[in-house]
Write an enzyme that holds these catalytic residues in place. Structure first.
Site, PDB file in Angstrom:
ATOM      1  N   HIS A 276       0.756  -1.246   0.064  1.00 36.20           N
ATOM      2  CA  HIS A 276       0.077   0.098   0.027  1.00 36.20           C
ATOM      3  C   HIS A 276       0.934   1.282  -0.172  1.00 36.20           C
ATOM      4  O   HIS A 276       0.928   1.722  -0.924  1.00 36.20           O
ATOM      5  CB  HIS A 276      -0.906  -0.073   1.129  1.00 36.20           C
ATOM      6  CG  HIS A 276      -1.824  -1.018   1.323  1.00 36.20           C
ATOM      7  ND1 HIS A 276      -3.046  -1.321   0.564  1.00 36.20           N
ATOM      8  CD2 HIS A 276      -2.029  -2.065   2.187  1.00 36.20           C
ATOM      9  CE1 HIS A 276      -3.775  -2.118   0.908  1.00 36.20           C
ATOM     10  NE2 HIS A 276      -3.151  -2.702   2.121  1.00 36.20           N
TER      11      HIS A 276
HETATM   12  C1  BDR Z   1      -3.473   1.604   4.670  1.00 39.35           C
HETATM   13  O1  BDR Z   1      -4.040   1.390   6.077  1.00 39.35           O
HETATM   14  C2  BDR Z   1      -2.749   0.965   7.083  1.00 39.35           C
HETATM   15  O2  BDR Z   1      -3.118   0.065   7.937  1.00 39.35           O
HETATM   16  C3  BDR Z   1      -1.854   0.874   6.132  1.00 39.35           C
HETATM   17  O3  BDR Z   1      -0.490   1.307   6.653  1.00 39.35           O
HETATM   18  C4  BDR Z   1      -2.002   1.476   4.710  1.00 39.35           C
HETATM   19  O4  BDR Z   1      -1.588   2.963   5.104  1.00 39.35           O
HETATM   20  C5  BDR Z   1      -3.993   0.626   3.955  1.00 39.35           C
HETATM   21  O5  BDR Z   1      -5.470   0.715   3.747  1.00 39.35           O
END
Ligand code: BDR
Ligand code: CA
Length: 315
Positions: free
Chosen positions: A240
């Site tokens: 992500h």
């Molecule tokens: C996002 O949510 C967080 O848990 C991760 O770090 C990322 O930024 C993904 O949905």
């Protein structure tokens, strides 16, 4: 000339990876890390940011703490079940010799934006509380942002924290609505491009073998690998935050389309959903460049090779 960069973050396992990627990339000069509540509480995200920078030998990068909760409604739930209760997958990194910057995050961001002769890129990879506060408290400084690259939201893939919502937007829906309907030059890197971008165990093994920094990064990822197997049915890590940082490092990595985006700030089942109008290409000044196309294999290769290179640098 490297692009000046600030990362607003809630480390967080994939945030840690994203910070390391920025440090491994000569195209950008990481000037500032600001922290926000999110995956774990603010005290832990701040401590984790300090420790990750120290791991890479960069405790000179200032870390300024920001918002400890969302703007209007308290964040309903942390993500310790994904990131470990301390946020780094159960790995205890050595403490940094550096202290937290005494300035609040919005002040540190304002000073950076105002003083920088070059436009600053900001990558926001946590809830958008700090960026919304910057907009409201120091709009003239916010207007100097060269590019704002956000990891958050989803156009067509549904949510990951609820059926409708992606975690970072859901964690402060009002802040996300303020930012995504502003005129900031924003790129939205959502689940549409992150979910197909999976770092597999072979890739992790490559940087794990490169040296002590890569080995620590791989250890931090182990809990995420386990979570991704259950949550997403993948045998690796969904990239992500590091994908957003990649777009900040190499603009144009992702294929984007200008769209109007609003956030569901109601308190019903749809709370935190990003409503991306894909019927038309928008010409509105508030439109957002929504990432819709990704070469996931190339993005993962870029991440792996950059992380492996950290151990080759003199620290
Ligand atoms: C996002 O949510 C967080 O848990 C991760 O770090 C990322 O930024 C993904 O949905
Ligand atoms: Ca994050």
């Amino acid at each position: 000339m490297p692009t000046p960069l600030a990362i607003d973050t809630d480390p967080g396992i994939d945030d840690a990876l994203a910070i390391l990627l920025a440090l491994a990339s000569p195209e950008v000069d990481l000037k500032l890390v600001t922290t926000v509540h999110g995956n774990v509480d603010l005290a832990r995200t701040t401590e984790n940011a300090l420790r990750v920078l120290h791991l890479a030998g960069r405790s000179d990068v200032p870390v300024a703490a920001g918002a400890h909760d969302s703007l209007v409604h308290p964040q309903p739930e942390r993500a310790g079940h994904v990131h470990g209760t301390a946020g780094l997958g159960g790995v205890e990194l050595p403490p940094s010799p550096a202290a937290v910057d005494p300035r609040p995050a919005v002040v540190a961001l304002t000073e950076l934006l105002t003083a920088s002769p070059e436009p600053v890129t900001i990558v926001a990879i946590g809830p958008l509380t700090n960026i919304a506060l910057l907009l409201r408290v120091h709009p003239a400084a916010a207007a100097r942002i060269g590019r704002l690259v956000i990891m958050g939201g989803s156009a067509a893939r549904g949510g990951n924290v609820t059926a409708a919502a992606e975690f970072n937007v859901w964690a402060d829906a009002e802040a996300a609505q303020a930012v995504l309907t502003s005129t900031l030059p924003t790129v939205l890197v959502g689940l549409d491009v992150t979910l197909p971008t999976v770092l597999d165990e072979d890739g992790i093994a490559r940087f794990a073998a490169a040296g002590p920094i890569g080995a620590r990064a791989a250890a931090i990822l182990q809990q995420y690998v386990d979570h991704a197997r259950t949550a997403y049915g993948t045998t690796g890590v969904v990239v992500h935050d590091a994908l957003a940082v990649t777009e900040a490092i190499l603009p144009g990595t992702l294929g984007t389309v200008r769209r109007d985006v609003v956030v569901d700030t109601g308190l019903g089942f749809g709370r935190g959903q990003t409503l991306v109008d894909r019927r038309t290409v928008s010409t509105a000044p508030t439109a957002v460049e929504v990432a819709e196309h990704v070469d996931s294999a190339a993005a993962v290769e870029f991440l792996v090779s950059r992380l492996a290179s950290l151990d080759a640098r003199p620290v």
